[in-house]
Motif scaffolding. Structure first.
Motif, short mmCIF file in Angstrom:
data_model
loop_
_atom_site.label_atom_id
_atom_site.label_comp_id
_atom_site.label_asym_id
_atom_site.label_seq_id
_atom_site.Cartn_x
_atom_site.Cartn_y
_atom_site.Cartn_z
N GLU A 62 0.84 -1.19 0.00
CA GLU A 62 0.00 0.00 0.00
C GLU A 62 0.88 1.26 0.00
N GLY A 63 0.57 2.18 -0.89
CA GLY A 63 1.39 3.39 -1.01
C GLY A 63 0.77 4.62 -0.41
N ASN A 64 -0.48 4.50 0.06
CA ASN A 64 -1.13 5.60 0.75
C ASN A 64 -2.15 5.01 1.73
N PHE A 65 -2.96 5.87 2.34
CA PHE A 65 -3.85 5.42 3.40
C PHE A 65 -5.27 5.12 2.93
N TYR A 66 -5.44 4.96 1.63
CA TYR A 66 -6.77 4.71 1.09
C TYR A 66 -7.44 3.51 1.76
N HIS A 67 -6.75 2.39 1.80
CA HIS A 67 -7.32 1.18 2.40
C HIS A 67 -7.22 1.22 3.92
N ALA A 68 -6.13 1.77 4.45
CA ALA A 68 -5.94 1.81 5.91
C ALA A 68 -7.04 2.63 6.58
N LEU A 69 -7.43 3.74 5.97
CA LEU A 69 -8.48 4.56 6.57
C LEU A 69 -9.84 3.87 6.49
N SER A 94 -15.16 8.30 4.67
CA SER A 94 -14.96 7.05 3.94
C SER A 94 -14.18 7.32 2.66
N THR A 95 -12.94 6.85 2.61
CA THR A 95 -12.16 6.96 1.38
C THR A 95 -12.77 6.13 0.27
N TYR A 96 -13.47 5.06 0.64
CA TYR A 96 -14.11 4.21 -0.37
C TYR A 96 -15.27 4.94 -1.04
N LYS A 97 -15.72 6.06 -0.45
CA LYS A 97 -16.73 6.91 -1.08
C LYS A 97 -16.07 8.16 -1.67
N ASN A 98 -14.75 8.08 -1.84
CA ASN A 98 -13.95 9.13 -2.49
C ASN A 98 -13.80 10.39 -1.63
N SER A 120 -11.88 12.96 0.77
CA SER A 120 -10.47 13.32 0.98
C SER A 120 -10.01 12.94 2.39
N ALA A 121 -10.98 12.65 3.27
CA ALA A 121 -10.68 12.26 4.66
C ALA A 121 -9.76 13.28 5.32
N LYS A 122 -10.06 14.55 5.13
CA LYS A 122 -9.22 15.64 5.62
C LYS A 122 -8.92 15.54 7.10
N ARG A 123 -9.96 15.27 7.91
CA ARG A 123 -9.77 15.28 9.36
C ARG A 123 -8.95 14.08 9.83
N LEU A 124 -9.15 12.93 9.20
CA LEU A 124 -8.34 11.76 9.55
C LEU A 124 -6.89 11.95 9.12
N MET A 125 -6.69 12.56 7.94
CA MET A 125 -5.33 12.80 7.48
C MET A 125 -4.62 13.81 8.37
N MET A 126 -5.37 14.79 8.88
CA MET A 126 -4.78 15.76 9.79
C MET A 126 -4.37 15.08 11.10
N PHE A 127 -5.24 14.22 11.61
CA PHE A 127 -4.91 13.47 12.82
C PHE A 127 -3.68 12.61 12.60
N LEU A 128 -3.59 11.97 11.45
CA LEU A 128 -2.41 11.16 11.13
C LEU A 128 -1.15 12.01 11.08
N ARG A 129 -1.26 13.20 10.50
CA ARG A 129 -0.09 14.08 10.46
C ARG A 129 0.37 14.40 11.88
N TRP A 130 -0.56 14.73 12.75
CA TRP A 130 -0.22 15.04 14.14
C TRP A 130 0.51 13.88 14.81
N MET A 131 -0.01 12.67 14.62
CA MET A 131 0.51 11.51 15.34
C MET A 131 1.79 10.94 14.74
N VAL A 132 1.92 11.01 13.42
CA VAL A 132 3.01 10.30 12.72
C VAL A 132 4.20 11.21 12.43
N ARG A 133 3.92 12.40 11.96
CA ARG A 133 5.00 13.26 11.45
C ARG A 133 5.89 13.76 12.59
N LYS A 134 7.21 13.72 12.35
CA LYS A 134 8.15 14.14 13.38
C LYS A 134 9.29 14.93 12.76
#
Length: 254
Positions: free
Chosen positions: A129-136, A157-161, A163-177
């Motif tokens: 997997e190269g992005n979070f499409y399936h993971a989200l 729901s990424t499966y409904k196309n 952008s999952a903006k809020r989940l991606m923002m949360f991921l940035r907060w938690m993952v990015r260092k």
């Protein structure tokens, strides 16, 4: 701008906006009040969930949730009683995210933390997997479970196309260092090179003005379109450009 000029411009703006002064007026200031990993995850997730509209309003409404949880999110998630949970139903939180939704989110988090030490386990990517499409999507299915409660509309729901903006923002907060101290970098089993920009009206409009994207919709296909160029600009940390795009949009400097 040429491509090298655009990269240089975005690098400069990312460095300018990615600093501790960014925290004060941003929803990320709420989880920054805590040091326990689970506290940061929980209030970070809840704050990200209500992150649409005016930032000051988002912060104020996140504080409402903190107050209901006695300013101890993890302890509340683990030990809240049925009576306490039922009392949440009568509260108003943020726009269409009401007390009933808040209660359901708490119940879901209680279930998840009874089985996991960290929310990170629910966002892990799988081989290839190269992005979070399936993971989200997997996170959404795990979080909602089999309960078709109205609160599910607050988990994109990424499966409904989406952008999952809020989940991606949360991921940035938690993952990015990095060394700037804005993002937490709490999670170590997810590589930040796979992060995408939290795409919303601000970042979308600025990206179109800069010709980073051509699509008119702010959806998942546009997220992938933006990934193509930003991951070339910085293969190891493409999400840093969120600071540039969001900062330019909010400040109206561009």
């Amino acid at each position: 701008m040429t491509v090298p000029e655009l990269k240089s411009f975005l690098d400069e703006k990312a460095d300018f906006y990615n600093n501790l002064s960014f925290i004060g007026d941003d929803p990320i200031s709420v989880p920054h009040r805590f040091s326990l990993k689970q506290d940061i995850e929980i209030i970070g997730f809840l704050t990200a969930t209500i992150s649409w509209g005016n930032r000051k309003s988002i912060i104020n409404d996140a504080e409402k949730m903190l107050n209901f949880m006695g300013n101890s999110p993890f302890d509340f998630i683990k030990n809240s009683s049925v009576k306490e949970l039922n009392s949440l139903e009568k509260t108003g939180i943020h726009r269409t995210f009401n007390g009933e939704d808040f209660k359901e989110f708490v119940i879901n988090l209680k279930r998840i933390y009874s089985q996991n030490e960290s929310l990170e386990n629910l966002f892990l990517m799988q081989n290839g997997e190269g992005n979070f499409y399936h993971a989200l999507h997997r996170f959404r299915e795990n979080f909602i479970g089999e309960n078709l409660h109205r609160s599910r509309k607050h988990v994109s729901s990424t499966y409904k196309n989406s952008s999952a903006k809020r989940l991606m923002m949360f991921l940035r907060w938690m993952v990015r260092k990095d060394r700037k101290g804005v993002d937490f970098g709490l999670w170590h089993n997810i590589d930040q090179k796979y992060l995408s920009i939290p795409l919303d009206v601000h970042t979308g409009n600025i990206s179109r003005k800069l010709h980073l994207i051509q699509r008119k919709q702010n959806d998942w296909k546009t997220v992938e379109e933006m990934d193509l160029i930003l991951r070339k600009f910085n293969p190891e940390d493409p999400a840093k450009y969120d600071f540039a795009l969001f900062g330019l949009g909010v400040s109206k400097d561009f």
